[in-house]
Design a protein around this motif. Structure first.
Motif, PDB file in Angstrom:
ATOM      1  N   GLY A  29       0.810  -1.216   0.000  1.00  0.00           N
ATOM      2  CA  GLY A  29       0.000   0.000   0.000  1.00  0.00           C
ATOM      3  C   GLY A  29       0.839   1.260   0.000  1.00  0.00           C
ATOM      4  N   ALA A  30       1.906   1.271   0.789  1.00  0.00           N
ATOM      5  CA  ALA A  30       2.778   2.447   0.841  1.00  0.00           C
ATOM      6  C   ALA A  30       3.424   2.710  -0.511  1.00  0.00           C
ATOM      7  N   ARG A  31       3.811   1.641  -1.194  1.00  0.00           N
ATOM      8  CA  ARG A  31       4.409   1.813  -2.524  1.00  0.00           C
ATOM      9  C   ARG A  31       3.394   2.358  -3.523  1.00  0.00           C
ATOM     10  N   SER A  32       2.124   1.970  -3.397  1.00  0.00           N
ATOM     11  CA  SER A  32       1.094   2.494  -4.301  1.00  0.00           C
ATOM     12  C   SER A  32       0.897   3.986  -4.104  1.00  0.00           C
ATOM     13  N   VAL A  33       0.895   4.420  -2.855  1.00  0.00           N
ATOM     14  CA  VAL A  33       0.774   5.856  -2.577  1.00  0.00           C
ATOM     15  C   VAL A  33       1.959   6.605  -3.163  1.00  0.00           C
ATOM     16  N   ALA A  34       3.159   6.061  -2.975  1.00  0.00           N
ATOM     17  CA  ALA A  34       4.371   6.690  -3.504  1.00  0.00           C
ATOM     18  C   ALA A  34       4.368   6.682  -5.028  1.00  0.00           C
ATOM     19  N   MET A  79      -5.393   2.112  -6.768  1.00  0.00           N
ATOM     20  CA  MET A  79      -5.039   3.486  -6.421  1.00  0.00           C
ATOM     21  C   MET A  79      -5.388   4.432  -7.553  1.00  0.00           C
ATOM     22  N   TRP A  80      -5.087   4.021  -8.775  1.00  0.00           N
ATOM     23  CA  TRP A  80      -5.423   4.857  -9.938  1.00  0.00           C
ATOM     24  C   TRP A  80      -6.939   5.023 -10.062  1.00  0.00           C
ATOM     25  N   LEU A  81      -7.698   3.946  -9.896  1.00  0.00           N
ATOM     26  CA  LEU A  81      -9.156   4.020 -10.002  1.00  0.00           C
ATOM     27  C   LEU A  81      -9.740   4.959  -8.949  1.00  0.00           C
ATOM     28  N   ALA A 127      -0.251   7.909 -15.886  1.00  0.00           N
ATOM     29  CA  ALA A 127      -0.247   6.785 -14.942  1.00  0.00           C
ATOM     30  C   ALA A 127      -0.911   5.563 -15.547  1.00  0.00           C
ATOM     31  N   LEU A 128      -2.018   5.775 -16.269  1.00  0.00           N
ATOM     32  CA  LEU A 128      -2.720   4.661 -16.911  1.00  0.00           C
ATOM     33  C   LEU A 128      -1.859   4.033 -17.992  1.00  0.00           C
ATOM     34  N   ALA A 129      -1.162   4.862 -18.767  1.00  0.00           N
ATOM     35  CA  ALA A 129      -0.273   4.341 -19.807  1.00  0.00           C
ATOM     36  C   ALA A 129       0.839   3.491 -19.185  1.00  0.00           C
ATOM     37  N   GLU A 130       1.313   3.889 -18.015  1.00  0.00           N
ATOM     38  CA  GLU A 130       2.342   3.089 -17.343  1.00  0.00           C
ATOM     39  C   GLU A 130       1.788   1.750 -16.875  1.00  0.00           C
TER      40      GLU A 130
END
Length: 371
Positions: A29-34, A79-81, A127-130
């Motif tokens: 989760g922390a990595r997703s926020v970062a 996270m993106w959604l 972000a979506l393209a990544e």
């Protein structure tokens, strides 16, 4: 105003175990926020609130036994959604189909790896393209196509949802249930299950009528549970856009909020009961990869319910409005008859030409839904 009491506790039935989660859920989760932070423009989304969503918990309950790379991708997708959903529900976009349609169109191109235009949404396109690039490195072509299609379906549904808000009218129950199948974004996560299990489904297995029905019912139950958790908070808003299962029951039948909540819970429970019946049939013939997929569907119903019960995203007060009943709970409605709502009734019809025994008689199938 007729609302659902925030402190009222109702137990939601779930017959599946859901306490398991990936051991590194906090780090994930922390990595997703970062990961998401550099894509967010200052002030576009409340980053503190976004971090409190705890996507590491949710993704780790979705795939507790998968390798960390896959769970991280699930977490970053969620996270993106959540981030884009918060942006599109802001005052700038929420009730303007004219403003939101070009944004969604550019997002569709981002799924092809092409990022164009500017504005507040441009970082989300990058972000979506990544994400699209990353899934291509860990999954086969069929799996990638399913995820892309699920993303496209969600983006398209956002336009319809915005059109309802802009119209000033509220959808009836059937219209809402059809829309909710896509606006929840649940299939974007379910398409990742066979990547995590490392037992990929073939095109025929994925589209098998019974497997497809189970996928759709799982999505529906997850989305409806979210509606139940969020309804008290949404009813405190200065306007009711009707885009919630509880609101849809009220619009359709003119009932109180409490009665609508009870009807929504019964629909959830009846659908879970149907899931169990169809799943039992499928497990009688399914090979290991389909068995693993069914395990994943059940894990996602239970895991999402456990996550939502603790998530501050849906809370009005410090006390939950709903709690999982656990495996020992009793369904409020386990009828084998379809509920009489066209958007969902087909889940109760045995697909022709498949190894499934009839669950209900023709006479029983004529029964209707009553709120």
């Amino acid at each position: 105003m007729d609302t659902v009491a925030p402190g009222r506790v109702t137990r939601l039935w779930c017959p599946y175990p859901g306490g398991k989660r990936h051991p590194r859920w906090r780090e994930i989760g922390a990595r997703s926020v970062a990961w998401m932070a550099p894509f967010l423009e200052s002030g576009s989304v409340d980053r503190i609130e976004l971090a409190s969503v705890s996507v590491g918990d949710l993704s780790s309950r979705s795939q507790p036994d998968s390798r960390e790379e896959v769970v991280q991708f699930v977490s970053d997708t969620l996270m993106w959604l959540f981030a884009l959903d918060d942006l599109l529900e802001s005052d700038e976009y929420a009730v303007s189909s004219t403003r939101i349609s070009p944004v969604i169109y550019r997002m569709q191109w981002a799924l092809e790896g092409l990022v164009t235009g500017g504005g507040p949404e441009e970082p989300y396109s990058r972000a979506l393209a990544e994400l699209r690039r990353r899934i291509g490195t860990m999954a086969g072509a069929l799996q990638v196509d399913r995820w892309v299609r699920a993303m496209q379906d969600w983006l398209s549904a956002v336009i319809v949802e915005t059109a309802w808000r802009a119209s000033g009218t509220k959808p009836g129950l059937d219209e809402y249930l059809l829309l909710r199948q896509r606006t929840g974004g649940g299939e974007t996560v379910l398409t990742l299950l066979d990547i995590g299990s490392e037992l990929p489904l073939s095109a025929e297995q994925w589209s098998h009528p019974q497997v497809r029905a189970l996928t759709e019912m799982t999505m529906a139950v997850i989305h409806w549970h979210n509606d139940l958790f969020s309804c008290a908070k949404e009813m405190l808003l200065p306007y009711d856009d009707g885009l919630n299962l509880v609101s849809a029951f009220r619009t359709e039948y003119g009932v109180s909020a409490e009665t609508a909540v009870e009807a929504a819970i019964r629909l959830c429970d009846r659908t879970i009961a149907r899931c169990r019946s169809v799943s039992a049939d499928v497990r009688g013939w399914a090979p290991p990869e389909v068995q693993a997929y069914l395990d994943g569907l059940e894990q996602n119903i239970a895991g999402q319910l456990a996550w939502a019960a603790a998530s501050p995203r849906y809370r009005v007060t410090a006390r939950e409005a709903f709690r999982p009943a656990g495996r020992g709970g009793v369904p409020s409605d386990a009828s084998s008859r379809p509920p009489g709502i066209p958007a969902v009734d087909h889940w109760w019809q045995a697909p022709a030409g498949t190894p499934v025994s009839p669950v209900i008689s023709v006479a029983e199938a004529t029964g209707g839904w009553t709120a």
